[in-house]
Design an enzyme around this catalytic site. Structure first.
Site, PDB file in Angstrom:
ATOM      1  N   HIS A  25      -6.796   6.046  -2.033  1.00  0.00           N
ATOM      2  CA  HIS A  25      -7.116   5.014  -3.018  1.00  0.00           C
ATOM      3  C   HIS A  25      -8.590   5.022  -3.421  1.00  0.00           C
ATOM      4  O   HIS A  25      -8.985   4.305  -4.341  1.00  0.00           O
ATOM      5  CB  HIS A  25      -6.735   3.632  -2.477  1.00  0.00           C
ATOM      6  CG  HIS A  25      -6.270   2.674  -3.534  1.00  0.00           C
ATOM      7  ND1 HIS A  25      -6.725   2.712  -4.834  1.00  0.00           N
ATOM      8  CD2 HIS A  25      -5.384   1.658  -3.486  1.00  0.00           C
ATOM      9  CE1 HIS A  25      -6.153   1.749  -5.531  1.00  0.00           C
ATOM     10  NE2 HIS A  25      -5.326   1.098  -4.736  1.00  0.00           N
ATOM     11  N   ASP A  77      -5.781   5.702  -8.056  1.00  0.00           N
ATOM     12  CA  ASP A  77      -5.315   4.322  -8.146  1.00  0.00           C
ATOM     13  C   ASP A  77      -3.800   4.286  -8.276  1.00  0.00           C
ATOM     14  O   ASP A  77      -3.133   5.308  -8.470  1.00  0.00           O
ATOM     15  CB  ASP A  77      -5.969   3.617  -9.334  1.00  0.00           C
ATOM     16  CG  ASP A  77      -7.464   3.404  -9.121  1.00  0.00           C
ATOM     17  OD1 ASP A  77      -7.878   3.224  -7.958  1.00  0.00           O
ATOM     18  OD2 ASP A  77      -8.215   3.424 -10.111  1.00  0.00           O
TER      19      ASP A  77
END
Length: 266
Positions: free
Chosen positions: A238, A242
């Site tokens: 992450h 995303d």
């Protein structure tokens, strides 16, 4: 710099200039318990897994894919394929073919992170996690996998898997991967949350293929039919991937699997 050792269950606010070192809590032993030393490879795997979880904030997205066309096509061609090519065709190279197309669509997952810099990889080198007879894990790599057709992928997958089992892989055959695929379906698992193979930023797990009743849409209307389905589990870092990119990626791979042409030649 000051060091402050704490038990793992205590998490105070870290004072400025103090590095907190968590003390390892001793493991209680029973009277009949046996201590087995990790071998060298097991230690390396353990360190690699812990490092990955510390390095990358993992997120996993799941998509269920209808692979009925793939399942039926493989059953139809597998004997002829082996007779002509001298190799058994498994699902792995078929999944890998769809994965490679997806990476080309979303090159943002084919990267590595170096501090605050993103390294965009220009080659697609697919690692394939393989279990060894010892129970340990190794990840041989197909370099420039996008340059191979399905026959080429099948031969490389089978060759690397065979030599991984026989402990005959060369050092350069387990290095340089840019993305990894792991088949948890081999063990009957429907899905998983795989750990990223550093310094990569994503990994795909393919689950077991199971027959399920499902709604089938046709020009004449909907009906319930028996379909072959599986889950794809996409874990990603992450820091640089995303949810939109990670989720679109696994959805696109599922789309490619579902759009597989059952009339294709190999």
């Amino acid at each position: 710099e000051h060091r402050l050792e704490l038990r793992p269950e205590v998490f105070p606010v870290q004072p400025a200039g103090v590095r907190i070192v968590l003390a390892r809590r001793p493991v209680d032993l029973g009277g009949e318990d046996e201590i087995v030393e990790m071998d060298r490879m097991r230690k390396r795997i353990a360190d690699h897994m812990v490092t990955s979880k510390r390095t990358s904030p993992h997120v996993t997205s799941f998509v269920e894919a209808d692979v009925t066309n793939i399942f039926r096509w493989r059953n139809k061609v597998k004997d002829q394929f082996q007779k002509r090519e001298g190799e058994k065709i498994t699902f792995t190279p078929i999944f890998m073919e769809a994965l490679i197309r997806t990476i080309k669509d979303f090159p943002g997952v084919n990267v590595s992170v170096d501090g605050d810099k993103i390294i965009q990889r220009k080659h697609i080198n697919i690692g394939m996690a393989a279990a060894m007879p010892s129970g340990n894990l190794i990840v041989p790599v197909i370099h420039d996998a996008d340059q191979l057709n399905l026959v080429g992928l099948t031969k490389r997958v089978n060759d690397l898997a065979r030599r991984a089992r026989d402990n005959q892989l060369k050092p350069d055959e387990i290095q340089g991967g840019t993305y990894t695929i792991t088949n948890v379906g081999t063990f009957g698992n429907v899905m998983g949350t795989p750990i990223i193979n550093q310094p990569q930023v994503a990994i795909m797990a393919t689950g077991s293929i199971n027959k399920k009743p499902a709604v089938v849409e046709t020009p004449e209307g909907d009906f319930i039919g028996i379909r072959y389905k599986m889950f794809l589990s996409h874990s990603y870092d992450h820091r640089v991937v995303d949810g939109a990119l990670g989720g679109q990626f696994v959805r696109r791979m599922a789309d490619y699997l579902e759009q597989f042409d059952p009339e294709r030649a190999w």
